[in-house]
Each structure stands twice: as structure tokens, then as C-alpha cells.
Scaffold this active site. Structure first.
Site, short mmCIF file in Angstrom:
data_model
loop_
_atom_site.label_atom_id
_atom_site.label_comp_id
_atom_site.label_asym_id
_atom_site.label_seq_id
_atom_site.Cartn_x
_atom_site.Cartn_y
_atom_site.Cartn_z
CG ASP A 43 3.61 4.11 2.76
OD1 ASP A 43 3.98 5.19 2.27
OD2 ASP A 43 2.43 3.70 2.71
C1 GLC Z 1 -0.04 4.95 0.80
C2 GLC Z 1 0.61 6.19 1.34
C3 GLC Z 1 0.42 6.36 2.82
C4 GLC Z 1 -0.95 5.87 3.21
C5 GLC Z 1 -0.96 4.36 3.00
C6 GLC Z 1 -2.37 3.80 3.24
O1 GLC Z 1 0.77 4.32 -0.14
O2 GLC Z 1 1.99 6.38 1.03
O3 GLC Z 1 0.59 7.76 3.13
O4 GLC Z 1 -1.25 6.18 4.58
O5 GLC Z 1 -0.51 3.99 1.72
O6 GLC Z 1 -3.25 4.26 2.28
#
Ligand code: GLC
Length: 652
Positions: free
Chosen positions: A221
């Protein structure tokens, strides 16, 4: 493979382990294609690297509403539809779906997730992934794992026992990996049992890759990596987004012998395999108009009728629409937000068009007194409400509606007119203060750009409601396993274990407002003639008749639950192990069949470290909801004694 790792220098490989900007994979000085990724589960949230602006896309219903359709085909169509915008925006990977279990209705991202039940979550998310990937667009199954709240999501460790991880929190990931083979999996921010998932080798390699058979790319993430070399050693292939210190850190770790070139190459090979997958042909299948129509079709089946004291569908008379000019929220906030350029027709206008014989009026001013005066001449009042704002990075602090909205509902209820409350929200709402004072309640989840059309279709009877809840609506948040608590900043102990959602309320006999799997219809269905055909010791065909005894065509979601009557471990009163959604015309009887297999009866045995079916009696329950069991049958599983643990004591 088209790309040969031998063509890459060590520096290029080390650089490739970390993203470019927020959304791209490094192209190794042009030696490989640059891959572009974007959110999200409710439609494309494409942010430009520089301007951060998000281009318009089809705002399909949020996953909470897709889930309430209980319709595998519509989950597939949902993924297919979002993929169209990906193709047009040259997005290679869609960062979706989210399959984290709805452990607490307070979780701010529940609007992006599927269910409190791992079987339903896995079944529908697998179809979503198949839908997206059928269009040549990759997915990212997220967030692995046990990311079930937003509070302290980047730091607080989810403390979960192993059996619960397998049976509840990792189960949807296992199902989707096996049924849809997602191109990527995204690890979660949080530690699990004390180790960040981004460097948790037991979970990433031991479970996801070696046990579940995942052979794609694992990415982090955004900002979830705390040590890039420990992550790579745990088989996390790609750190997102770009992190300016990672190349130096990884180089230093390599020079110190903390990570080998073989371990780096293992990640690079997964990255190169992913890049190659993205080089497939892509062709737009649905134009913009069709994408919108798909969104309406999904929303139509995802709206749940919770209460109907003969007030719906609307027919004629004096109908007051309260605040129809106030647009329904498209969905929740954060990375899953979608901006659409579709302009919805006003809800009151849609109702007027559908009911030419009715006298449909609107009230849009913010004076409660004015609304009550208007209500005086109405027969029926439709009032839309929004649960408190739901978004990534924040949890709700209550399940109640905002005070002003509850106040208006109670004031309208005092007029003794028929009041219909339409709820928008990402998860369960506490309706106990007013549910018994109104005549009708609809839960829409978030319907995206289809909100007004789908609601008008249901309100005016053009569509017979067929949605059912994919999560329990408790009487109050205090009745849920974690109540208002969400850990102590360091850990959150999942003390309820496998007893999540309806499993919890069943086990502790706690009354609920609306049970898992509940939803009303304008039609009326009766169940009969249960037959359980044995195909093998652990394979059964469960068949039953559903008769539509009304004069309205409708779709019915029948659910099959299983109970292990005598077990050597504690097991839930019932577990969803099959479901079917069937169109049954007025007066028609349809024979429905659902297949059960060994997974339907197994629990995760931590002593054997595997899924295990214990011999003995099992009850097979067919229900219209988890608390409306219509038919019950019994089977007895008798696998060879040597496969079982000893249960009876020896004769001394
Ligand atoms: C965010 C979210 C994830 C998302 C990523 C890109 O923090 O937790 O679900 O796809 O970052 O935006």
C-alpha cells in the site's frame, strides 16, 4: 518471457523495486514498458502525477451496493464496466477490489468493501476481478490483511489468532486468488500480530504464495514499506509509491549482504511478468452510455428494501419529495472517490415522469418548519438521508444519522403521514430511534451516478427490489463485538475470533435490527421441497423450490447455511456456504440448486495447519436471510477413520 532479466543492470533492478512517482513502474531506461496504475473499486480515480487532478469516469455503485446485489453476474459486469475507463485512460492496473471484512460497521472504508462474511466477499470479489481482467486490465486485491478499521491503520497491529485469520480475514483473498487469479495483491499498512504485512514473510510467502498459490506481484500500500530490503526478502515485489531513500537503502543492504541478488531477481521477475501481462490487446467494449446503463442495472439490484408498511411502490396521491435537489452522495471519500461528468436527472422529476397520475411536489429549503407545512397536505413523504461522511483514513464515531436528519425524520413521523426514509451510507446505520415511526426504509449504500434513476425505479415500482444486506444492521454499535473501541494505538485484539458479524449475533443471541442476508421485495416467495443429493462424502447438491406467490415478478436471493452440529472446536451456529439469485415470475415455481463441497464443511485446524472436515452430523439450512431459515436438512459425513483425529476414548 519477452523481457530477459539479464538485460537489466543491478542498479536498474534495484531502482525497479520502487515505483516512479505515485502511479508508475520504472521502465529501466526504456528497456521495458512503463506500467501505469490507478484506483479504485468504485470507478477510475485517475490522478495526474503533476496536477493531481482526477479525470471524469463512470461512477458505478460503490462495492457496498454491488455486494447487496448478491449477483455474481453483476459483480462481473461492475468490474468489466470500470475497465472501460481504464482502457481509455491507458491505465494498466486497477487498484481494486478491497475485500477486507466488515468487522465493525464503524470502519470508514466499508463503502469500498464487500461483506462481514468471507464466503460472500470472496465469491463477489472474484467475479469483479474476472470482469476487470477479462478486458486486459490487471487488478490489485487489497489490503492483505486484517485492515478492518482506519483508526491508526498505518501503525496499530491487528492481533488475530491463526484460525480466525484463515477462516475470516484471509479467506476472501484465498477465494479470489483461486477463482480469479488477480495480477497483483496489495499488502495492508498495519502490522498483523506484531509484524508489518509489508515485511511479513509468513503471510506474504508462507500463506499467500505457498498456501493460496498466488503467483502474481505483491505491491505495498502507498507508504506501507518500512524497510525496503526486509520487504523484498518477504517477497513483496514492488514498493509504492516512489521513495527517495529506497535505492540507497537497498544498495547498502545488498552491499552488506543483507539481501542477495537472487532475492532481488525474484521480485524483478514478478515485475517483468506483470509488465508483460499489461501488453495484451485492449478494446473498448461498452461506450459511455452503456457504462451508465450498467451502473443503473447494478444499483437497481443493490438497493435493499428494509421496511414497507404498504407504502411502496408509490402509486398516486400527494407525494412530497423532501430535498430532491440535494444530490445523493456518489460514494465515500479518499482514494476510492470518483468524479463523474454525468448529470443526473432530478429525483422529483424522475418520480413525476414515472407517476403521471400522482401529485408530486418538492421541498428544498432548509427550514424544518417549512417542510412540515408542506408535509401537511401530503399523503406520502420521501426523505433521503446520508450516514455521517465515510472516507479513507477516518472511521465513524457513531452509527446514528447526523442529529439534524434524525430530528427531521422524527418531526415528519409526527405528521402521521406515510414517511419513507432513503439511506445512503457505506455500512450499517443505527435506525433504532425512528425505524418504528416511519412506513418505509430503503438502504441504497452508494449508487454512484445511478443514484436518482435507480431510486426512482424502485420507488415507483419499475423495478422490484431484490437487494439483501451483506452485513448485519445492529440495534446499536454497543452490540457489535468491538463496540466503540478500536484498539489502544499499539494493538487491536480481535477477541471475538471467528465470531464476526452474524456469527457473533447468533452465538451470543443478540437481537439485531436487520439481519445479514435480509431484504424485502414487492413480490412474495415461498420455499419448499428441500432435497439433498449426496455426490460424495463431502459433495452435495442442495435443491429446493421457490414459488412466487405474488402477482409481481421478482428476483429472490436464497441462502444456504451449514452448521457442524458436534465439533471438537467451537463453530458458528451457521455459516453461509452458498447462495443463488433467481428471477421468479409471478405465480412461477423455480427449482434452485446449490452445490456444497468439502470447503463448505471444513474449518481451519491449526493443529494440522490445514482446512479439515470433521466427521459427524451437519445441518443444511436454506434461508431468505440468516435469521429466516425456511428449510432444514441433515447429512452425516463419514470420512475414513484414519483421516480423523481420535475422538472416542479407548475401552480400558
Ligand atoms: C491508499 C489506499 C489504497 C490505494 C492506495 C493508492 O492509501 O489504502 O487502497 O489503492 O493508497 O491510492
Amino acid at each position: 518471457m519477452k523481457y530477459d532479466i539479464k538485460n537489466l543492470t543491478l542498479q536498474e533492478k534495484i531502482r525497479m523495486l520502487n515505483g516512479v512517482g505515485a502511479w508508475r513502474i520504472y521502465n529501466a531506461n526504456g528497456k521495458v514498458k512503463e506500467v501505469f496504475m490507478s484506483d479504485g473499486p468504485n470507478g477510475v480515480h485517475r490522478r495526474d502525477d503533476i496536477t493531481k487532478a482526477s479525470g471524469p469516469a463512470t461512477a458505478v455503485p460503490n462495492m457496498v451496493t454491488v455486494a447487496n446485489t448478491w449477483n455474481r453476474e453483476l459483480a462481473y459486469l461492475d468490474g468489466e464496466t470500470i475497465a472501460q475507463d481504464c482502457i481509455e485512460y491507458n491505465i494498466d492496473i486497477l487498484l481494486a477490489p478491497g475485500v477486507n471484512i466488515k468487522r465493525t460497521p464503524l470502519c470508514g472504508r466499508n463503502f469500498e468493501y464487500v461483506s462481514e462474511d468471507p464466503y460472500l466477499a470472496g465469491e463477489l470479489a472474484a467475479q469483479f476481478v474476472n470482469g476487470v481482467q477479462s478486458q486486459g486490465i490487471g487488478t490489485s486485491l487489497k489490503h492483505f490483511c486484517a485492515n478492518n478499521r482506519e483508526e491508526q491503520r498505518c501503525f496499530q497491529s491487528s492481533e488475530v489468532d491463526e484460525r480466525t485469520l484463515y477462516e475470516i480475514y484471509m479467506k476472501p483473498f484465498e477465494t479470489v486468488v483461486k477463482k480469479a487469479n488477480p495480477w497483483t495483491v496489495m499488502c495492508s499498512y498495519n502490522p498483523v500480530n506484531g509484524v508489518y504485512t509489508s515485511e511479513n514473510k509468513k503471510l506474504l510467502k508462507g500463506v499467500l504464495r505457498d498456501k493460496f498459490g498466488f503467483d502474481g506481484l505483491i505491491m505495498s500500500d502507498w507508504g506501507a514499506v518500512h524497510s525496503c530490503y526486509k520487504a523484498a526478502k518477504a517477497t513483496l515485489d514492488l514498493e509504492m509509491p516512489y521513495n527517495k531513500t529506497s535505492v540507497a537503502e537497498m544498495t547498502e543492504a545488498y552491499e552488506k549482504g543483507l539481501i542477495s541478488e537472487e532475492e532481488i531477481d525474484a521480485c524483478i521477475i514478478n515485475i517483468l511478468k506483470l509488465i508483460e501481462k499489461t501488453e495484451c490487446d485492449k478494446k473498448v467494449k461498452y461506450d459511455k452510455k452503456t457504462r451508465h446503463e450498467n451502473a443503473v442495472e447494478i444499483a437497481n439490484e443493490g438497493i435493499v428494501l428494509l421496511k414497507n408498511d404498504n407504502v411502496l411502490p408509490l402509486k398516486d396521491g400527494n407525494i412530497l419529495m423532501a430535498y430532491p435537489d440535494e444530490p445523493a452522495p456518489l460514494g465515500g471519500g479518499g482514494s476510492a472517490e470518483v468524479k463523474t461528468d454525468f448529470v443526473q436527472t432530478n429525483l422529483a422529476q424522475l418520480v413525476k415522469d414515472a407517476l403521471p397520475n400522482a401529485n408530486v411536489t418538492s421541498y428544498n429549503r432548509w427550514s424544518k418548519r417549512g417542510l412540515l407545512v408542506e408535509a401537511y397536505d401530503a399523503d406520502t413523504i420521501v426523505y433521503r438521508v446520508n450516514a455521517s461522511a465515510e472516507a479513507e483514513n477516518v472511521d465513524r464515531t457513531t452509527l446514528r444519522l447526523p442529529y439534524t436528519q434524525e430530528e427531521i425524520i422524527l418531526a415528519l413521523a409526527k405528521t402521521n403521514k406515510k414517511v419513507i426514509v432513503v439511506i445512503y451510507g457505506g455500512s450499517a446505520v443505527d435506525v433504532s430511534p425512528w425505524a418504528d415511526k416511519v412506513s418505509g426504509i430503503l438502504f441504497c449504500g452508494f449508487c454512484g451516478e445511478a443514484s436518482n434513476e435507480a431510486l426512482a425505479d424502485i420507488l415507483c415500482g419499475k423495478v422490484c427490489p431484490s437487494g439483501k444486506l451483506s452485513e448485519t444492521f445492529p440495534v446499536s454499535v454497543e452490540d457489535t463485538p468491538s463496540g466503540l473501541t478500536r484498539g489502544n494505538t499499539f494493538t487491536e485484539w480481535y477477541k471475538e475470533g471467528i465470531f464476526v458479524g452474524y456469527r457473533y449475533f447468533d452465538e451470543y443471541n443478540i437481537p439485531v435490527m436487520y439481519p445479514f442476508g435480509y431484504g424485502l421485495s414487492y413480490a412474495k416467495f415461498e420455499y419448499s421441497n428441500l432435497e439433498i443429493e449426496k455426490i460424495s462424502e463431502t459433495d452435495y447438491k442442495v435443491s429446493y423450490d421457490i414459488t412466487n406467490v405474488s402477482n409481481v415478478d421478482g428476483k429472490e436471493i436464497s441462502q444456504v447455511y451449514v452448521k457442524d452440529v458436534f465439533a471438537m472446536v467451537s463453530r458458528p451456529q451457521k455459516e453461509l456456504k452458498g447462495f443463488s439469485k433467481d428471477l421468479i415470475k409471478a405465480g412461477e415455481t423455480k427449482r434452485v440448486s446449490v452445490m456444497l463441497n468439502s470447503e463448505s464443511f471444513a474449518y481451519y485446524n491449526v493443529s494440522y495447519d490445514k482446512w479439515f472436515v470433521e466427521n459427524g452430523a451437519f445441518e443444511i439450512m436454506v434461508g431468505a436471510s440468516s435469521q429466516d431459515i425456511k428449510l432444514v436438512g441433515k447429512i452425516n459425513i463419514n470420512l475414513p477413520e484414519e483421516t480423523q483425529q481420535s475422538t472416542d476414548t479407548r475401552d480400558w
